[in-house]
Design a protein around this motif. Sequence first.
Motif, mmCIF file in Angstrom:
data_model
loop_
_atom_site.group_PDB
_atom_site.id
_atom_site.type_symbol
_atom_site.label_atom_id
_atom_site.label_comp_id
_atom_site.label_asym_id
_atom_site.label_seq_id
_atom_site.Cartn_x
_atom_site.Cartn_y
_atom_site.Cartn_z
ATOM 1 N N ALA A 1 -20.902 38.729 -2.065
ATOM 2 C CA ALA A 1 -19.782 39.029 -1.145
ATOM 3 C C ALA A 1 -18.501 39.313 -1.505
ATOM 4 N N GLU B 1 -29.233 49.941 -2.124
ATOM 5 C CA GLU B 1 -30.090 49.800 -1.306
ATOM 6 C C GLU B 1 -30.536 51.191 -0.862
ATOM 7 N N ILE C 1 -17.918 41.887 -3.534
ATOM 8 C CA ILE C 1 -17.871 43.231 -3.836
ATOM 9 C C ILE C 1 -17.438 43.883 -2.466
ATOM 10 N N ASP C 2 -16.180 44.573 -2.650
ATOM 11 C CA ASP C 2 -15.814 45.320 -1.511
ATOM 12 C C ASP C 2 -16.556 46.403 -1.118
ATOM 13 N N ASP C 3 -17.004 46.434 0.115
ATOM 14 C CA ASP C 3 -17.919 47.561 0.870
ATOM 15 C C ASP C 3 -17.340 49.024 0.429
ATOM 16 N N ASP C 4 -16.054 49.207 0.463
ATOM 17 C CA ASP C 4 -15.428 50.656 0.372
ATOM 18 C C ASP C 4 -15.779 51.007 -1.212
ATOM 19 N N ASP C 5 -15.541 49.841 -2.110
ATOM 20 C CA ASP C 5 -15.587 50.154 -3.569
ATOM 21 C C ASP C 5 -17.274 50.328 -3.931
ATOM 22 N N TYR C 6 -18.108 49.781 -2.867
ATOM 23 C CA TYR C 6 -19.601 49.883 -3.147
ATOM 24 C C TYR C 6 -20.078 51.181 -2.976
ATOM 25 N N ARG C 7 -19.619 51.639 -1.637
ATOM 26 C CA ARG C 7 -19.965 53.048 -1.375
ATOM 27 C C ARG C 7 -19.510 54.144 -2.208
ATOM 28 N N GLN C 8 -18.240 53.886 -2.583
ATOM 29 C CA GLN C 8 -17.798 54.811 -3.741
ATOM 30 C C GLN C 8 -18.420 54.649 -5.042
ATOM 31 N N MET D 1 -29.131 52.972 2.197
ATOM 32 C CA MET D 1 -27.608 53.345 1.850
ATOM 33 C C MET D 1 -27.841 54.670 1.050
ATOM 34 N N ARG E 1 -26.250 45.851 -5.643
ATOM 35 C CA ARG E 1 -26.419 44.608 -5.212
ATOM 36 C C ARG E 1 -28.106 44.012 -5.417
#
Length: 150
Positions: free
Chosen positions: A95, A139, A97-104, A142, A73
Motif C-alpha cells: 500500500a 497487473e 507504493i504510490d499509484d502514480d509512481d507505479y503507473r509511471q 493495467m 506488485r
Amino acid sequence: MADNNQYYQWATSRCAQKEYCRSEIAKKLLTKGATPDEVDETLGRLEAESYIDEARYARAFVNDKFRFDHWGRIKIRYALRQKGVSDFDTDDALALIDDDDYRQALADFIASRRRTTKGDTPYAVNQKIARAAITRGFEPQMVFDALSVE
C-alpha cells in the motif's frame, strides 16, 4: 557452533547489517547446525529485541524491489509469500507504493521495451512487451490498458 548464545550472537551480527525475515534467519541457523528448538528460541529472542521485524522487512523489501529492480506488485507479493511473510504485512507494505509512481514505472518499462523489441507487426511487438511487463509482475489489465493508450 555449540550453544544457543553463539547462534544468537551470529544472528544479531547478521541482522545488524541488513534486514532479514524469520525464514531467512531460520534457514541460515539450520545450515549452521542449530536444532529446531534452538532456532525457535533464537528467533523469539531476535524478535523480542527488534532485530527481526516482519513488517519492517516487508516495507524494505517492497521499496527495494520496486525502486531498484522495477518489479510489479504481483511479483513482489509472490516473493514475500515465498519468504513466509504474512499477507497482512505484505498488504501494508504494498500500500506504500504510490499509484502514480507505479503507473509511471510501468510506462517507463513499456517505453524502454518498445525501443528494443522487434516484431513483424505492431500487434506482435505489443504482445512481446505485454508478456515482459506481466512477467515483471505488473497487473495484466493495467499492462493492456497502458499499451492501448499508446
